[in-house]
Motif scaffolding. Structure first.
Motif, mmCIF file in Angstrom:
data_model
loop_
_atom_site.group_PDB
_atom_site.id
_atom_site.type_symbol
_atom_site.label_atom_id
_atom_site.label_comp_id
_atom_site.label_asym_id
_atom_site.label_seq_id
_atom_site.Cartn_x
_atom_site.Cartn_y
_atom_site.Cartn_z
ATOM 1 N N HIS A 168 5.783 10.226 -1.226
ATOM 2 C CA HIS A 168 4.796 10.057 -0.160
ATOM 3 C C HIS A 168 4.012 8.746 -0.204
ATOM 4 N N ILE A 169 4.450 7.786 -1.030
ATOM 5 C CA ILE A 169 3.715 6.521 -1.158
ATOM 6 C C ILE A 169 4.661 5.340 -0.927
ATOM 7 N N LEU A 170 4.223 4.369 -0.111
ATOM 8 C CA LEU A 170 4.972 3.127 0.071
ATOM 9 C C LEU A 170 4.024 1.952 -0.162
ATOM 10 N N PRO A 171 4.220 1.190 -1.265
ATOM 11 C CA PRO A 171 3.367 0.019 -1.496
ATOM 12 C C PRO A 171 3.645 -1.040 -0.435
ATOM 13 N N LEU A 172 2.603 -1.578 0.158
ATOM 14 C CA LEU A 172 2.801 -2.558 1.223
ATOM 15 C C LEU A 172 3.292 -3.900 0.685
ATOM 16 N N SER A 173 3.303 -4.053 -0.636
ATOM 17 C CA SER A 173 3.902 -5.258 -1.232
ATOM 18 C C SER A 173 5.414 -5.288 -0.985
ATOM 19 N N SER A 174 5.982 -4.139 -0.576
ATOM 20 C CA SER A 174 7.419 -4.063 -0.281
ATOM 21 C C SER A 174 7.761 -4.726 1.044
ATOM 22 N N ILE A 175 6.740 -4.972 1.865
ATOM 23 C CA ILE A 175 6.956 -5.422 3.236
ATOM 24 C C ILE A 175 6.362 -6.822 3.410
ATOM 25 N N PRO A 176 7.077 -7.722 4.082
ATOM 26 C CA PRO A 176 6.491 -9.042 4.346
ATOM 27 C C PRO A 176 5.387 -8.936 5.398
ATOM 28 N N ARG A 212 -1.512 0.625 0.219
ATOM 29 C CA ARG A 212 -0.317 1.462 0.246
ATOM 30 C C ARG A 212 -0.358 2.373 1.474
ATOM 31 N N LEU A 213 0.829 2.625 2.026
ATOM 32 C CA LEU A 213 0.942 3.669 3.035
ATOM 33 C C LEU A 213 1.166 4.979 2.297
ATOM 34 N N VAL A 242 -1.460 7.293 6.552
ATOM 35 C CA VAL A 242 -2.721 6.554 6.445
ATOM 36 C C VAL A 242 -2.530 5.398 5.476
ATOM 37 N N VAL A 243 -3.406 4.416 5.586
ATOM 38 C CA VAL A 243 -3.387 3.268 4.666
ATOM 39 C C VAL A 243 -4.400 3.546 3.564
ATOM 40 N N GLU A 244 -3.918 3.572 2.325
ATOM 41 C CA GLU A 244 -4.812 3.754 1.179
ATOM 42 C C GLU A 244 -5.236 2.377 0.687
ATOM 43 N N MET A 245 -6.491 2.025 0.948
ATOM 44 C CA MET A 245 -6.997 0.696 0.615
ATOM 45 C C MET A 245 -7.319 0.569 -0.873
ATOM 46 N N PHE A 246 -7.769 1.684 -1.479
ATOM 47 C CA PHE A 246 -8.079 1.670 -2.908
ATOM 48 C C PHE A 246 -8.034 3.099 -3.420
#
Length: 358
Positions: free
Chosen positions: A33-41, A51-52, A61-65
């Motif tokens: 259930h987690i996708l780090p946004l570092s995976s996406i340009p 992270r999404l 949702v976007v998890e900011m911290f």
């Protein structure tokens, strides 16, 4: 002396932060259930560290911290521009990607690769879109189901010690018996590839069955929890408050039936995969391998979505009711507010998979 002690303290803190960051990254890589946004340009500075995630209602949702003291800071994607007012144009472009990716039913690495390729995003050699070394080690026993027939086919034994497919590739790159070399040549002929292409075939074989092992382990962890939850939920049927309300009784029955049907159906899918993989080894050729590879890949999205939905709900239940218990009203409120929302989506995903041919 003081300077040295201070440096040591800083080094210790830095090492601890590095270790914490690695654990944070590995959790995301191995999660449903987690996708780090570092995976996406992305263009917006700061978003790369977010992270999404899927919440218990299966909303993206976007998890900011997140930390132990302050908890998880979650923001709806549409509210992201308020946090990056200096990057209005960049955020607008990034949001298009986030909304498309956020529509996925699961953020496991296999489903994420598929979704990102659809956006023409290169996913090759993106480390955050592979399972962590720790998770791969956990899956060794699951992978033996798929490495055993390979070892038997080439070496005539399953006794050679291999931890994962990487070991097998090394083993087959330099076969140590004449019979093994003959069998590898036969395999190459049947697969219609050159002998030097066998390692590439093994990498592909390993990745497709590593995905199956990953999902199988998730399934084996989730299904017993679903069964426990259904039992826990059923206990409140005998309470006077619930008995008096036929609608609540009917709702409990429907949720129990849906959860049981979903768990039974997805378990059946894995049994079908196992049977098809056995068929491949009884009749090795390019078509049978292509067929099983495409079959398993085509089910990644629905398997990931169903398991992700069940996992986030069961995880919240275990967290909220860590010691079991809970009065009838509290249990009923939890079922209505946290389990019911999104359950129809999980059910629809599994039903859509049933229409496919295994």
């Amino acid at each position: 002396m003081d300077g040295g002690a201070s440096d040591t303290a800083v080094d210790t803190k830095t090492a601890a932060e590095t270790e914490q960051r690695k654990a944070w990254d590995d959790e995301a890589r191995d999660s449903l259930h987690i996708l780090p946004l570092s995976s996406i340009p992305l263009e917006t500075p700061g978003l790369q560290h977010a992270r999404l995630i899927k919440n218990v209602r299966l909303q993206t949702v976007v998890e900011m911290f997140r930390d132990a003291q302050t908890g998880s800071g979650q923001v709806s994607p549409r509210h992201i521009p308020a946090y990056f007012e200096s990057y209005k144009d960049e955020v607008e472009r990034d949001l298009v990607k986030l909304e498309k990716i956020g529509a996925a039913s699961s953020f496991d690495v296999y489903s994420s690769r598929i979704e990102l390729r659809r956006l023409n995003i290169d996913v090759n050699n993106v480390e955050s879109l592979t399972l962590s070394d720790r998770k791969k080690a956990e899956l060794t026993s699951y992978m033996r189901v798929f490495t055993r027939p390979l070892m038997e086919y080439v070496y005539g034994t399953e006794e050679l010690q291999v931890a994962d497919v990487t070991d097998i590739i090394q083993l087959f790159a330099n076969p140590n018996r004449d019979e093994a070399l003959r069998n590898l040549r036969m395999m190459a002929d049947r697969l219609d590839i050159g002998l030097t292409d066998i390692p590439k075939f093994l990498e592909e074989y390993g990745d497709i069955f590593l995905s199956l092992a990953y999902f199988r382990k998730c399934l084996d962890e989730i299904v017993p929890e679903v069964q426990r939850f259904v039992g826990w939920m059923g206990e409140i049927r005998s309470s006077a408050e619930v008995k008096r309300d036929s609608r609540q009784m009917r709702m409990l029955d429907e949720i129990a039936r849906d959860l049981t049907d979903i768990a039974t159906s997805i378990t059946g899918r894995f049994e079908s995969f196992d049977n098809r993989s056995k068929d491949f080894w009884s009749d090795i050729n390019a078509d049978t391998f292509r067929s099983i590879r495409e079959l398993i890949s085509s089910h990644h999205v629905t398997i990931g979505g169903v398991l992700c939905g069940l996992a986030v709900k069961m995880n919240l239940w275990k967290h909220r009711f860590a010691r079991g218990g809970g009065g009838p009203n509290r249990r009923m409120e939890f079922v209505k507010s946290e389990i019911l929302p999104g359950l129809s989506h999980i059910k629809a995903l599994e039903q859509s998979a049933r229409t496919g041919h295994l």
